[in-house]
Scaffold this motif. Structure first.
Motif, short mmCIF file in Angstrom:
data_model
loop_
_atom_site.label_atom_id
_atom_site.label_comp_id
_atom_site.label_asym_id
_atom_site.label_seq_id
_atom_site.Cartn_x
_atom_site.Cartn_y
_atom_site.Cartn_z
N ALA A 27 -2.47 -8.66 13.57
CA ALA A 27 -3.42 -9.18 14.57
C ALA A 27 -2.68 -9.77 15.76
O ALA A 27 -3.09 -9.58 16.91
CB ALA A 27 -4.33 -10.22 13.93
N VAL A 28 -1.60 -10.50 15.50
CA VAL A 28 -0.80 -11.09 16.58
C VAL A 28 -0.15 -10.00 17.43
O VAL A 28 -0.11 -10.10 18.66
CB VAL A 28 0.26 -12.04 15.99
N LEU A 29 0.36 -8.96 16.78
CA LEU A 29 0.99 -7.86 17.52
C LEU A 29 -0.02 -7.17 18.45
O LEU A 29 0.28 -6.92 19.62
CB LEU A 29 1.57 -6.85 16.53
N PHE A 30 -1.21 -6.88 17.94
CA PHE A 30 -2.23 -6.24 18.76
C PHE A 30 -2.67 -7.15 19.91
O PHE A 30 -2.95 -6.69 21.02
CB PHE A 30 -3.44 -5.84 17.90
N ALA A 31 -2.75 -8.46 19.63
CA ALA A 31 -3.12 -9.42 20.68
C ALA A 31 -2.07 -9.44 21.79
O ALA A 31 -2.40 -9.51 22.97
CB ALA A 31 -3.30 -10.81 20.09
N PHE A 32 -0.81 -9.39 21.41
CA PHE A 32 0.27 -9.38 22.40
C PHE A 32 0.22 -8.11 23.25
O PHE A 32 0.37 -8.16 24.48
CB PHE A 32 1.62 -9.50 21.71
N ILE A 33 -0.02 -6.98 22.62
CA ILE A 33 -0.13 -5.72 23.36
C ILE A 33 -1.30 -5.79 24.34
O ILE A 33 -1.22 -5.31 25.48
CB ILE A 33 -0.30 -4.53 22.39
N ALA A 48 2.62 -14.85 28.19
CA ALA A 48 1.83 -14.06 27.24
C ALA A 48 2.24 -14.38 25.81
O ALA A 48 1.39 -14.50 24.91
CB ALA A 48 1.98 -12.58 27.53
N LEU A 49 3.54 -14.52 25.58
CA LEU A 49 4.03 -14.87 24.24
C LEU A 49 3.54 -16.25 23.82
O LEU A 49 3.15 -16.46 22.67
CB LEU A 49 5.55 -14.82 24.22
N ILE A 50 3.58 -17.20 24.75
CA ILE A 50 3.10 -18.55 24.45
C ILE A 50 1.61 -18.53 24.12
O ILE A 50 1.16 -19.18 23.17
CB ILE A 50 3.38 -19.50 25.63
N TYR A 51 0.84 -17.77 24.91
CA TYR A 51 -0.60 -17.68 24.67
C TYR A 51 -0.89 -17.11 23.28
O TYR A 51 -1.71 -17.65 22.52
CB TYR A 51 -1.25 -16.80 25.73
N VAL A 52 -0.21 -16.03 22.92
CA VAL A 52 -0.43 -15.40 21.61
C VAL A 52 -0.03 -16.34 20.49
O VAL A 52 -0.71 -16.45 19.46
CB VAL A 52 0.33 -14.06 21.53
N ALA A 53 1.09 -17.06 20.67
CA ALA A 53 1.54 -18.00 19.64
C ALA A 53 0.52 -19.12 19.42
O ALA A 53 0.25 -19.51 18.29
CB ALA A 53 2.90 -18.58 20.03
N LEU A 54 -0.06 -19.62 20.53
CA LEU A 54 -1.03 -20.71 20.42
C LEU A 54 -2.34 -20.26 19.79
O LEU A 54 -3.06 -21.07 19.19
CB LEU A 54 -1.28 -21.32 21.80
N THR A 55 -2.69 -18.99 19.94
CA THR A 55 -3.94 -18.49 19.36
C THR A 55 -3.76 -17.95 17.94
O THR A 55 -4.73 -17.50 17.33
CB THR A 55 -4.54 -17.38 20.25
N THR A 56 -2.54 -18.00 17.41
CA THR A 56 -2.28 -17.49 16.06
C THR A 56 -3.07 -18.23 14.98
O THR A 56 -3.59 -17.58 14.06
CB THR A 56 -0.78 -17.54 15.75
N PRO A 57 -3.21 -19.58 15.02
CA PRO A 57 -4.02 -20.25 13.96
C PRO A 57 -5.44 -19.71 13.86
O PRO A 57 -5.96 -19.56 12.75
CB PRO A 57 -3.99 -21.72 14.39
N ARG A 58 -6.07 -19.44 15.00
CA ARG A 58 -7.43 -18.89 14.95
C ARG A 58 -7.44 -17.51 14.30
O ARG A 58 -8.33 -17.19 13.50
CB ARG A 58 -8.03 -18.81 16.35
N ALA A 128 -4.08 -22.98 24.80
CA ALA A 128 -3.81 -21.61 25.23
C ALA A 128 -4.70 -21.18 26.38
O ALA A 128 -4.23 -20.64 27.39
CB ALA A 128 -4.00 -20.65 24.04
N GLN A 129 -6.01 -21.44 26.26
CA GLN A 129 -6.95 -21.02 27.29
C GLN A 129 -6.72 -21.79 28.59
O GLN A 129 -6.78 -21.21 29.68
CB GLN A 129 -8.40 -21.23 26.80
N ALA A 130 -6.45 -23.09 28.47
CA ALA A 130 -6.23 -23.91 29.67
C ALA A 130 -4.98 -23.46 30.41
O ALA A 130 -4.97 -23.34 31.64
CB ALA A 130 -6.12 -25.38 29.29
N ARG A 131 -3.93 -23.20 29.67
CA ARG A 131 -2.66 -22.77 30.28
C ARG A 131 -2.82 -21.43 30.99
O ARG A 131 -2.41 -21.24 32.12
CB ARG A 131 -1.59 -22.70 29.20
N ARG A 132 -3.46 -20.47 30.30
CA ARG A 132 -3.62 -19.14 30.90
C ARG A 132 -4.56 -19.16 32.09
O ARG A 132 -4.29 -18.55 33.13
CB ARG A 132 -4.14 -18.15 29.85
N SER A 133 -5.68 -19.87 31.95
CA SER A 133 -6.65 -19.93 33.06
C SER A 133 -6.05 -20.59 34.29
O SER A 133 -6.28 -20.14 35.41
CB SER A 133 -7.90 -20.69 32.61
N LEU A 134 -5.27 -21.64 34.08
CA LEU A 134 -4.66 -22.34 35.21
C LEU A 134 -3.70 -21.44 35.97
O LEU A 134 -3.67 -21.43 37.20
CB LEU A 134 -3.93 -23.59 34.71
#
Length: 354
Positions: A27-33, A48-58, A128-134
């Motif tokens: 799931a993490v690999l597909f999210a990164f792609i 992008a790597l930071i965003y995927v890492a932060l969303t891994t718990p969900r 993750a969302q705040a960082r990416r949106s900003l």
């Protein structure tokens, strides 16, 4: 008997953990792609790597029920393949005791899942969302890819980013009169929540619309009275499946008070609240398969069966959920019906095996 319970539970638990790590990794690999298509400007490969890492718990929490199903088939199936389950049954160990031995460590996994869903995943998702949106909305009056829309009364609001400290970045407001005519639009670079329960907008560019002309004004600061607190906004900006159970409950009630539809949030609320029940039901069905139709098949066949059953269950859930919003029946029914069907199948197969 305690050692036997520990042996069965440990075998199944480690199998579930192994499957959980594999599925989460995919799931993490597909999210990164998927994130590679959004790389532009300041949103680099590192971000992008930071965003995927932060969303891994969900993502880990989302795949927990399917992982429990497949892991139980693998773990308990290995005991069946080596004839250990047959020996246990011949020694007088009841089917009920074996089921309970499997369920005991699963209770710990369910509790861990609830902790992740309520505390870990929502916090990391906000970051993750705040960082990416900003980063992606920097310098834009309105971000078409991210941000959120909200309506209160005659005012429609778009917010580019909600930061973890409660600060808003890029607030666009459209104010309408009783005849639904636009009377004012404005954009504020930033907004902060102040002590008196209002928001303080900073660097505001506003346009007032009259019947035959318009007026433009530039304001250093402007007070904004709206019934949204930073806590509620952190809820609004997130997708329902990324919110904690308590956040879904409070925001669902807030939407009801505003006369707005809260179906998506109640559906997510019941899905999260009842996920331990759903996980337990899927494991029960996996146990029934091991003592029934999958007693003497290969590991590959068990894996295939687990994947198929897991996907069918998820598809039915994904169909019934939106159907409850379209046809108006209770979201609780959409969550309980697939679980009830699986429970009936599992109990019927176990009864035949017993």
């Amino acid at each position: 008997m305690r050692k036997l319970d520990l042996y069965i539970g440990t075998t199944v638990l480690w199998s579930i953990v192994a499957v959980l790590l594999v599925i989460t990794g995919l799931a993490v690999l597909f999210a990164f792609i998927d994130q590679l298509g959004d790389l532009e400007g300041g949103y680099t490969l590192k971000e992008a790597l930071i965003y995927v890492a932060l969303t891994t718990p969900r993502r880990l929490y989302d795949v927990l029920p399917m992982s429990a199903l497949i892991g139980c088939l693998v773990g308990l199936g290995s005991l069946a393949s080596s004839s250990e389950l047959t020996v246990m049954r011949a020694a007088g160990v009841s089917l009920t005791r074996i089921v309970w031995a499997v369920m005991k460590p699963l209770l710990l996994l369910m509790a861990l899942g609830l902790v992740i869903a309520e505390y870990v995943a929502p916090w990391s998702e906000v970051q993750a969302q705040a960082r990416r949106s900003l980063i992606q909305a920097e310098g834009k009056t309105q971000s078409s890819k991210h941000g959120m829309w909200h309506r209160q009364g005659h005012e429609y609001i778009h917010i580019n980013s909600v930061q973890p400290d409660g600060r808003l970045i890029g607030v666009t407001r459209y104010e309408f009169d009783d005849e639904r005519q636009l009377v004012r639009s404005s954009f504020a670079r930033e907004a902060r929540f102040v002590d008196d329960g209002q928001w303080l907008l900073k660097r505001v560019a506003a346009t007032r619309l009259f019947e035959r002309h318009s007026e433009v004004e530039q304001l250093a600061e402007e007070r904004w009275n709206i019934a949204l607190t930073p806590r509620l906004l952190n809820t609004v900006v997130m997708e329902p499946d990324a919110l904690p159970i308590s956040g879904l409950w409070s925001y669902g009630r807030y939407l009801a008070d505003q006369g707005l539809s809260a179906g998506r949030y109640w559906l997510a609320f019941w899905e999260k609240l009842l996920q331990p029940v759903v996980t337990g039901v899927l494991v029960l069905m996996a146990i029934s398969f091991i003592f029934g139709p999958l007693r003497s098949v290969t590991l590959g066949q068990r894996l295939f069966t687990g994947v198929v059953v897991g996907f069918v269950f998820r598809i039915v859930q994904d169909l019934l959920g939106p159907a409850s919003l379209v046809f108006g029946f209770a979201p609780l029914v959409a969550v309980l019906v697939p679980a009830a069907v699986c429970a009936v199948i599992g109990l019927w197969l176990l009864r035949r095996a017993g």
